[in-house]
Each structure stands twice: as structure tokens, then as C-alpha cells.
Design a protein around this motif. Structure first.
Motif, PDB file in Angstrom:
ATOM      1  N   GLY A 102      34.403  48.419  36.882  1.00 22.53           N
ATOM      2  CA  GLY A 102      33.060  47.921  36.585  1.00 22.53           C
ATOM      3  C   GLY A 102      32.061  48.311  37.651  1.00 22.53           C
ATOM      4  O   GLY A 102      30.921  48.698  37.349  1.00 22.53           O
ATOM      5  N   HIS A 103      32.484  48.231  38.909  1.00 23.40           N
ATOM      6  CA  HIS A 103      31.607  48.598  40.018  1.00 23.40           C
ATOM      7  C   HIS A 103      31.225  50.080  39.939  1.00 23.40           C
ATOM      8  O   HIS A 103      30.052  50.457  40.086  1.00 23.40           O
ATOM      9  CB  HIS A 103      32.323  48.312  41.343  1.00 23.40           C
ATOM     10  CG  HIS A 103      31.410  47.857  42.435  1.00 23.40           C
ATOM     11  ND1 HIS A 103      30.118  48.318  42.570  1.00 23.40           N
ATOM     12  CD2 HIS A 103      31.610  46.988  43.468  1.00 23.40           C
ATOM     13  CE1 HIS A 103      29.567  47.754  43.634  1.00 23.40           C
ATOM     14  NE2 HIS A 103      30.441  46.940  44.183  1.00 23.40           N
ATOM     15  N   ALA A 104      32.207  50.928  39.707  1.00 25.92           N
ATOM     16  CA  ALA A 104      31.961  52.367  39.662  1.00 25.92           C
ATOM     17  C   ALA A 104      31.083  52.751  38.475  1.00 25.92           C
ATOM     18  O   ALA A 104      30.156  53.573  38.609  1.00 25.92           O
ATOM     19  CB  ALA A 104      33.293  53.114  39.611  1.00 25.92           C
ATOM     20  N   LEU A 105      31.356  52.180  37.310  1.00 21.64           N
ATOM     21  CA  LEU A 105      30.563  52.512  36.124  1.00 21.64           C
ATOM     22  C   LEU A 105      29.105  52.095  36.285  1.00 21.64           C
ATOM     23  O   LEU A 105      28.186  52.844  35.914  1.00 21.64           O
ATOM     24  CB  LEU A 105      31.166  51.851  34.889  1.00 21.64           C
ATOM     25  CG  LEU A 105      32.470  52.452  34.364  1.00 21.64           C
ATOM     26  CD1 LEU A 105      32.994  51.648  33.186  1.00 21.64           C
ATOM     27  CD2 LEU A 105      32.257  53.915  33.960  1.00 21.64           C
TER      28      LEU A 105
ATOM     29  N   ILE B  36      33.358  37.317  42.771  1.00 22.84           N
ATOM     30  CA  ILE B  36      33.902  37.261  41.406  1.00 22.84           C
ATOM     31  C   ILE B  36      35.424  37.403  41.416  1.00 22.84           C
ATOM     32  O   ILE B  36      36.140  36.648  40.743  1.00 22.84           O
ATOM     33  CB  ILE B  36      33.238  38.338  40.534  1.00 22.84           C
ATOM     34  CG1 ILE B  36      31.762  37.994  40.316  1.00 22.84           C
ATOM     35  CG2 ILE B  36      33.959  38.481  39.201  1.00 22.84           C
ATOM     36  CD1 ILE B  36      30.970  39.063  39.595  1.00 22.84           C
ATOM     37  N   VAL B  37      35.946  38.365  42.178  1.00 15.43           N
ATOM     38  CA  VAL B  37      37.404  38.541  42.246  1.00 15.43           C
ATOM     39  C   VAL B  37      38.060  37.297  42.828  1.00 15.43           C
ATOM     40  O   VAL B  37      39.093  36.820  42.327  1.00 15.43           O
ATOM     41  CB  VAL B  37      37.755  39.785  43.075  1.00 15.43           C
ATOM     42  CG1 VAL B  37      39.261  39.838  43.352  1.00 15.43           C
ATOM     43  CG2 VAL B  37      37.328  41.050  42.342  1.00 15.43           C
TER      44      VAL B  37
ATOM     45  N   LEU C 230      25.518  45.402  37.305  1.00 18.83           N
ATOM     46  CA  LEU C 230      26.770  45.247  38.024  1.00 18.83           C
ATOM     47  C   LEU C 230      27.465  43.917  37.773  1.00 18.83           C
ATOM     48  O   LEU C 230      28.678  43.873  37.544  1.00 18.83           O
ATOM     49  CB  LEU C 230      26.530  45.429  39.532  1.00 18.83           C
ATOM     50  CG  LEU C 230      27.741  45.201  40.430  1.00 18.83           C
ATOM     51  CD1 LEU C 230      28.827  46.230  40.132  1.00 18.83           C
ATOM     52  CD2 LEU C 230      27.342  45.256  41.901  1.00 18.83           C
ATOM     53  N   VAL C 231      26.731  42.825  37.855  1.00 21.01           N
ATOM     54  CA  VAL C 231      27.374  41.504  37.786  1.00 21.01           C
ATOM     55  C   VAL C 231      28.160  41.315  36.490  1.00 21.01           C
ATOM     56  O   VAL C 231      29.340  40.937  36.529  1.00 21.01           O
ATOM     57  CB  VAL C 231      26.333  40.386  38.004  1.00 21.01           C
ATOM     58  CG1 VAL C 231      26.961  39.028  37.764  1.00 21.01           C
ATOM     59  CG2 VAL C 231      25.760  40.465  39.426  1.00 21.01           C
TER      60      VAL C 231
ATOM     61  N   GLY D 195      35.134  43.318  33.861  1.00 18.52           N
ATOM     62  CA  GLY D 195      36.225  44.146  34.352  1.00 18.52           C
ATOM     63  C   GLY D 195      37.332  43.330  34.995  1.00 18.52           C
ATOM     64  O   GLY D 195      38.523  43.605  34.792  1.00 18.52           O
ATOM     65  N   THR D 196      36.952  42.297  35.776  1.00 12.61           N
ATOM     66  CA  THR D 196      37.958  41.466  36.442  1.00 12.61           C
ATOM     67  C   THR D 196      38.792  40.695  35.429  1.00 12.61           C
ATOM     68  O   THR D 196      40.013  40.587  35.557  1.00 12.61           O
ATOM     69  CB  THR D 196      37.278  40.503  37.425  1.00 12.61           C
ATOM     70  OG1 THR D 196      36.493  41.251  38.357  1.00 12.61           O
ATOM     71  CG2 THR D 196      38.303  39.686  38.187  1.00 12.61           C
ATOM     72  N   HIS D 197      38.142  40.139  34.404  1.00 10.58           N
ATOM     73  CA  HIS D 197      38.881  39.421  33.364  1.00 10.58           C
ATOM     74  C   HIS D 197      39.740  40.362  32.520  1.00 10.58           C
ATOM     75  O   HIS D 197      40.813  39.969  32.043  1.00 10.58           O
ATOM     76  CB  HIS D 197      37.904  38.666  32.453  1.00 10.58           C
ATOM     77  CG  HIS D 197      37.414  37.372  33.033  1.00 10.58           C
ATOM     78  ND1 HIS D 197      36.342  37.308  33.899  1.00 10.58           N
ATOM     79  CD2 HIS D 197      37.874  36.094  32.898  1.00 10.58           C
ATOM     80  CE1 HIS D 197      36.153  36.033  34.251  1.00 10.58           C
ATOM     81  NE2 HIS D 197      37.061  35.291  33.659  1.00 10.58           N
ATOM     82  N   TRP D 198      39.273  41.586  32.356  1.00 15.88           N
ATOM     83  CA  TRP D 198      39.963  42.532  31.473  1.00 15.88           C
ATOM     84  C   TRP D 198      41.173  43.168  32.154  1.00 15.88           C
ATOM     85  O   TRP D 198      42.248  43.279  31.579  1.00 15.88           O
ATOM     86  CB  TRP D 198      38.984  43.616  31.021  1.00 15.88           C
ATOM     87  CG  TRP D 198      39.624  44.842  30.438  1.00 15.88           C
ATOM     88  CD1 TRP D 198      40.448  44.902  29.344  1.00 15.88           C
ATOM     89  CD2 TRP D 198      39.508  46.182  30.930  1.00 15.88           C
ATOM     90  NE1 TRP D 198      40.837  46.205  29.118  1.00 15.88           N
ATOM     91  CE2 TRP D 198      40.282  47.009  30.077  1.00 15.88           C
ATOM     92  CE3 TRP D 198      38.813  46.767  31.984  1.00 15.88           C
ATOM     93  CZ2 TRP D 198      40.376  48.387  30.273  1.00 15.88           C
ATOM     94  CZ3 TRP D 198      38.912  48.132  32.174  1.00 15.88           C
ATOM     95  CH2 TRP D 198      39.689  48.923  31.322  1.00 15.88           C
ATOM     96  N   TYR D 199      41.003  43.563  33.442  1.00 19.56           N
ATOM     97  CA  TYR D 199      42.023  44.407  34.062  1.00 19.56           C
ATOM     98  C   TYR D 199      42.231  44.066  35.534  1.00 19.56           C
ATOM     99  O   TYR D 199      42.630  44.914  36.316  1.00 19.56           O
ATOM    100  CB  TYR D 199      41.610  45.869  33.908  1.00 19.56           C
ATOM    101  CG  TYR D 199      42.717  46.870  34.023  1.00 19.56           C
ATOM    102  CD1 TYR D 199      44.037  46.566  33.668  1.00 19.56           C
ATOM    103  CD2 TYR D 199      42.455  48.164  34.492  1.00 19.56           C
ATOM    104  CE1 TYR D 199      45.044  47.502  33.788  1.00 19.56           C
ATOM    105  CE2 TYR D 199      43.459  49.112  34.607  1.00 19.56           C
ATOM    106  CZ  TYR D 199      44.757  48.770  34.257  1.00 19.56           C
ATOM    107  OH  TYR D 199      45.760  49.701  34.372  1.00 19.56           O
ATOM    108  N   GLY D 200      41.952  42.825  35.912  1.00 20.89           N
ATOM    109  CA  GLY D 200      42.229  42.385  37.270  1.00 20.89           C
ATOM    110  C   GLY D 200      41.405  43.092  38.322  1.00 20.89           C
ATOM    111  O   GLY D 200      40.256  43.460  38.098  1.00 20.89           O
ATOM    112  N   ILE D 201      42.008  43.313  39.497  1.00 17.64           N
ATOM    113  CA  ILE D 201      41.252  43.900  40.606  1.00 17.64           C
ATOM    114  C   ILE D 201      40.865  45.344  40.312  1.00 17.64           C
ATOM    115  O   ILE D 201      39.810  45.810  40.755  1.00 17.64           O
ATOM    116  CB  ILE D 201      42.029  43.806  41.933  1.00 17.64           C
ATOM    117  CG1 ILE D 201      43.430  44.406  41.810  1.00 17.64           C
ATOM    118  CG2 ILE D 201      42.130  42.362  42.390  1.00 17.64           C
ATOM    119  CD1 ILE D 201      44.199  44.415  43.132  1.00 17.64           C
TER     120      ILE D 201
END
Length: 529
Positions: free
Chosen positions: A422-425, A268-269, A403-404, A410-416
Motif C-alpha cells: 500500500g505504501h509503495a503504490l 496502523i501496523v 496513503l492512509v 493493505g495491512t488487513h489484506w496481507y499483513g505487514i
């Protein structure tokens, strides 16, 4: 990775025929649960020491190699390798259809199942490699870098080696032969470092990683074959194959989902932000993986055979083993996570230099994921040892479903850094509760674990406060250098002062005074006292 019942197939079925004698005592299931845990625990302890030694050796080599490569290569090279690594991790999890796990837990003579298991592992590995050779261009394009295609094809070739060595590796783990596995892995890691650094210095780019890993697996595989002490024979027994598939197919599916969980962020990143941003993310993820890689991998070598042997005895033996293991794991990993989260900029600046500063914000968040990964990995091993391979599928599937979309948003909202959040949450809010639920449904009693977690959690809170305070004071004394402006010297001072103070605070809170006194008494010679 085994079954606890003396039946074949089903949610709790073993893949082999039960042996009526106690594998530890030689008697028919004699001994209390505590005695059984203690006996197997001693064997596991010896295996764990060798596994830790091996992992420390291989990870130290990989760490030094990473420092060198970070200076020889550019973030784009790391990004291309991350795409190939994502593909390889997935196929490595599913290519042998759980044959290694089945070998570890087999309830009978390994020699009886080895010919069939070897044929199955080799056939599935070859088939999986053929599939990924065809889909490699599409996978690389999905991840945002079509130029990664040949790197994917090269790196995934290691599954062919794994197919040949799977049963022998499982046999060594089954017999707690971790000394031989350790030596084989260390030899491979040295070959990896030599090949990768040499190629990188000569401009090979992302191929440096892939060629080094293929060379390493070849050497390690050859040594495993030589040292396993299991004759290499091929054959096929339909009844054995059916039992292996009944156990291994759900396990392979669960491991496949686990691979997706650990690599969906790379795809995704890469697709959203490109290979350079993915390179920063990969570096942060690699640093956050040091403890899971060193400790978690070493534990997995011994937890599966240990919990499998406990599961053969009586339910309370497995529960007692889990109740003793979880607090120890949490107590060890929490202070590392606290220091990593609070001192991420200093860690990145000291180890890799200013050009990798964007990775620091990612690393701080992924420290949370470090703890989650360790606990979920342990839960996976417990369920596998109890024969609940289908439960591993549901546990990882629940995490993947959450997760997905979290990674994508998360990537679209705040980059890496958003990807890391997102992964942690998803791990904290979904994966851990689901893991606790499926363990409970598998008959593992977790309630007695909770009181033992109070001191480590309190110690982590105090350690975080102390570390942040000392980091601020240190930064102020040294001119307020932070983030990308932090020099290697100032980062080192901050790591020593703030990190050391935080770890000391954690030990004073988390470790009981009586245990500290016993440790101090052992450290002071009798004459000195």
C-alpha cells in the motif's frame, strides 16, 4: 528551505529582506545561469562531501548498533520503539515552525533575526512537548501498545534540545559549514551506540533506543551551539516574527504531513497486528531507509541552501540545477533499489539471522518506496527553495489522502507485506505525479530531465533480470536455501555473486561508454598506458 521572490509572505515570498547583490559573485546578479549553477554547485559539492562523510559515519555506527540490538532485544522491543519513533518524527518535523529552514534562506543578516527566531523555536518546542506529554497515552493506545507511553514521553524530549539549537544548525547549513555539523553528528552517534547497547545488555528493552537517542542529541546540540559562531541572544521583533511565520507555518504543515506519511504505517501496523509484527516491519523499513538516510539527508543539508541561492538569481538557474540533479539522483538510487528488492531474503538472513526472516518480504516491496522517498524529498526541497511552501502542503496532503486508506486496506489484506505494498503504490501512483505537477506549476521545467532517465531505467531492468538469474543459479548450487532457511554463509555468497553481477550490468548499461573510458583513463597511471 527558502523563498525565491524578493517579497515577504505569499506563495513565493522570502521571509527576509532581499539583498541586491549576488551572494556568489558579489555583483548584482551577474553571470549566466550555467555559471551560477557551477559556482554554487562547487560550494554544495564541498558541503555534500562532508555531509556524506558524516552520514556514512553516523549510519555505520547506527548499523552496527542495530545488528547488536537485534540480537539483544526481541521484536516487541523494536515495536515499542517504532511507536515512540513515529511520535518523535512528527513533532521533530513541526516543533520549530520552519525556523531552521527560515535561517537557511534568510535574505539578510542572520544576526538580525536570530534572537527572535531562537525564542520562537524554543517556545514552540516546549509547547509541542507539553502537548505530546499529555496525549502520549492516547497515541500509544491508538498504535496498539499502551506500554509504549513512557517511551514516547522520553524520546519526544529531544525536541526541547532541537528548539535550543535550531537557529545555530540553520546558520551552519546556510554557510555550508557542514564539516562542523558532521563532527557534531558523528560524536552524537557514538554516544548513542554506547548508551543504547549498554542499556540493552542490562535489560532496558525499548528504553535502550530512547535513552541513547536523547544522550546523542544532547551531545550533538552542545557541539552545534559551541561551533555555530552565532551569539546566543534572546529577543523578540514582531516584524521578524511575522515574516518567519508567513514562511514557516505552511512549511511546518507540509513537514508535519510528511511525518504522517513516513509514520502512519507504524501506527496502523501496530494497531492491527501488534508490536511483534511491527518490529519486523520496522526492521525492514530501517534497511530500506539506509540510502534515503545516508544520501537523502546529506543532500538535504546542501540542496536547500544551494537551490535557495539559485532561486535568488533567475528562474532558469533553478530549473537548470534541478535538471542536472534529478538524473544523478535516479542513476545512483536505482541499482541499490534493484539489489534490495531482488535479494531481500539474503540481506535479512546475512545481517540479522533467521528469526527476522518475515521482514524480507516487506523489504523487497519497500525498495520501491526507497526511490519514491528520494524523489519526493528532492521535490520538497526544490519547492521550499523556490518559496512555494504552500505547494509542499498540497503535495504531501495528496499523498497522505491516498496513503492512509492504502495502508489500512493493505495491512488487513496481507499483513505487514500488504502495508508495504500500500505504501509503495500510493507513492508511485499518487505522490510522484502530484510532485511533478506542483514543480511544474512552480516554474521548474522537468521535460529536459526525461531523456536523461532512459539509460538508468533500462539499466535497472537489465540489472534486475541479471540479479534474479544469478540468485537462482547461486541458490541451486548451494542447495536451494531460501528465505528463513538461508544461512548467513549462503546469503553472503548470493549477495556477492548476484548483487555484484546485477550492479555490473547496471553500470555497463546506464553509464555512457565515454564516461567509463574517462574513468578508466584516470584509474590507470600514465606510465602504465
Amino acid at each position: 528551505m527558502s523563498g525565491s521572490s524578493h517579497e515577504t509572505g505569499g506563495e513565493t515570498g522570502a521571509v527576509g529582506t532581499a539583498d541586491e547583490t549576488d551572494p556568489v559573485s558579489g555583483a548584482g546578479g551577474v553571470g549566466t545561469a550555467g555559471e551560477q549553477v557551477g559556482t554554487i554547485g562547487r560550494k554544495a559539492g564541498r558541503g555534500l562531501r562532508w555531509s556524506l562523510l558524516g552520514n556514512l559515519g553516523t549510519k555505520a555506527t547506527t548499523f552496527v548498533m542495530g545488528l547488536v540490538l537485534a540480537r539483544l532485544l526481541v521484536p516487541e522491543d523494536f515495536g515499542l520503539y517504532a511507536i515512540a519513533l513515529a511520535a518523535t518524527t512528527f513533532v521533530m518535523h513541526v516543533n520549530d515552525v520552519g525556523i531552521i529552514a527560515a535561517t537557511v534562506q534568510w535574505r539578510g543578516r542572520v544576526e538580525d533575526m536570530a534572537p527572535t527566531a531562537t525564542v520562537m523555536a524554543m517556545a514552540f518546542s516546549a509547547g509541542m512537548y507539553g502537548i505530546f506529554w499529555v496525549v502520549a497515552p492516547y497515541f500509544a493506545e491508538l498504535a496498539g501498545s499502551a506500554e509504549a507511553t513512557p517511551v514516547v514521553r522520553l524520546l519526544t524530549a529531544i525536541i526541547l534540545i532541537d528548539g535550543v539549537t535550531a537557529v545555530r544548525a540553520g546558520s551552519l547549513m546556510r554557510g555550508f559549514g557542514h564539516d562542523r555539523l558532521t563532527k557534531a553528528n558523528i560524536a552524537g552517534s557514538l554516544v548513542n551506540a554506547g548508551v543504547a547497547v549498554t542499556l540493552a545488555a542490562n535489560g532496558a528493552g525499548a528504553y535502550s533506543f530512547a535513552c541513547g537517542q536523547v544522550a546523542a542529541n544532547t551531545v550533538t546540540g552542545a557541539l552545534v551551539l559551541a561551533w555555530a559562531g552565532l551569539p546566543f541572544r534572546l529577543g523578540f521583533d514582531r516584524e521578524v516574527a511575522v515574516r518567519l511565520l508567513r514562511f514557516g507555518a505552511p512549511l511546518a504543515l507540509g513537514l508535519g504531513i510528511e511525518a504522517v506519511l513516513m509514520n502512519a504505517d507504524y501506527v496502523i501496523v501496530g494497531a492491527v497486528l501488534g508490536p511483534a509484527a511491527l518490529g519486523f516491519y520496522l526492521l525492514a523499513f530501517n534497511v530500506s531507509s539506509w540510502v534515503p538516510s545516508v544520501i537523502g539527508t546529506a543532500l538535504r543539508y546542501v540542496t536547500v541552501p544551494s537551490f535557495s541561492r539559485l532561486a535568488e538569481q533567475r528562474p532558469e538557474s533553478l530549473s537548470l540545477g534541478v535538471q542536472r540533479s534529478v538524473p544523478l539522483l535516479v542513476a545512483f538510487v536505482l541499482p541499490v533499489a534493484v539489489v534490495t528488492a531482488t535479494l531481500a531474503p539474503a540481506i535479512v538472513a546475512f545481517l540479522y539471522g533467521g528469526k527476522w526472516a518475515p521482514a524480507a518480504g516487506v523489504l523487497a516491496v519497500l525498495a520501491v518506496l526507497m526511490v519514491v522517498r528520494m524523489l519526493i524529498s528532492l521535490a520538497f526541497d526544490i519547492l521550499t527553495s523556490a518559496g512555494a511552501t504552500r505547494a509542499t502542503v498540497w503535495m504531501n496532503l495528496g499523498w497522505a489522502v491516498a496513503l492512509v486508506p492504502a495502508l489500512w486496506a493493505g495491512t488487513h489484506w496481507y499483513g505487514i507485506r500488504g502495508a508495504a505494498i500500500g505504501h509503495a503504490l500510493a507513492g508511485v501512483l499518487v505522490a510522484l505525479p502530484v510532485a511533478a505537477l506542483v514543480l511544474s506549476r512552480a516554474g521548474v521545467r522537468l521535460a529536459p530531465v526525461l531523456p536523461a532517465l532512459v539509460r538508468p531505467l533500462l539499466g535497472a531492468v537489465v540489472a534486475a533480470a541479471v540479479t534474479v538469474t544469478l540468485a537462482g543459479l547461486t541458490s541451486g548450487v548451494m542447495g536451494g536455501a531460501t528465505g528463513g532457511g538461508m544461512t548467513a554463509g549462503s546469503a553472503f555468497v548470493q549477495l556477492c555473486v548476484a548483487g555484484g553481477g546485477g550492479l555490473l550490468a547496471y553500470v555497463l548499461i546506464a553509464v555512457p561508454v565515454t564516461r567509463l573510458k574517462r574513468f578508466g583513463a584516470r584509474m590507470v597511471p600514465a606510465r602504465a598506458r
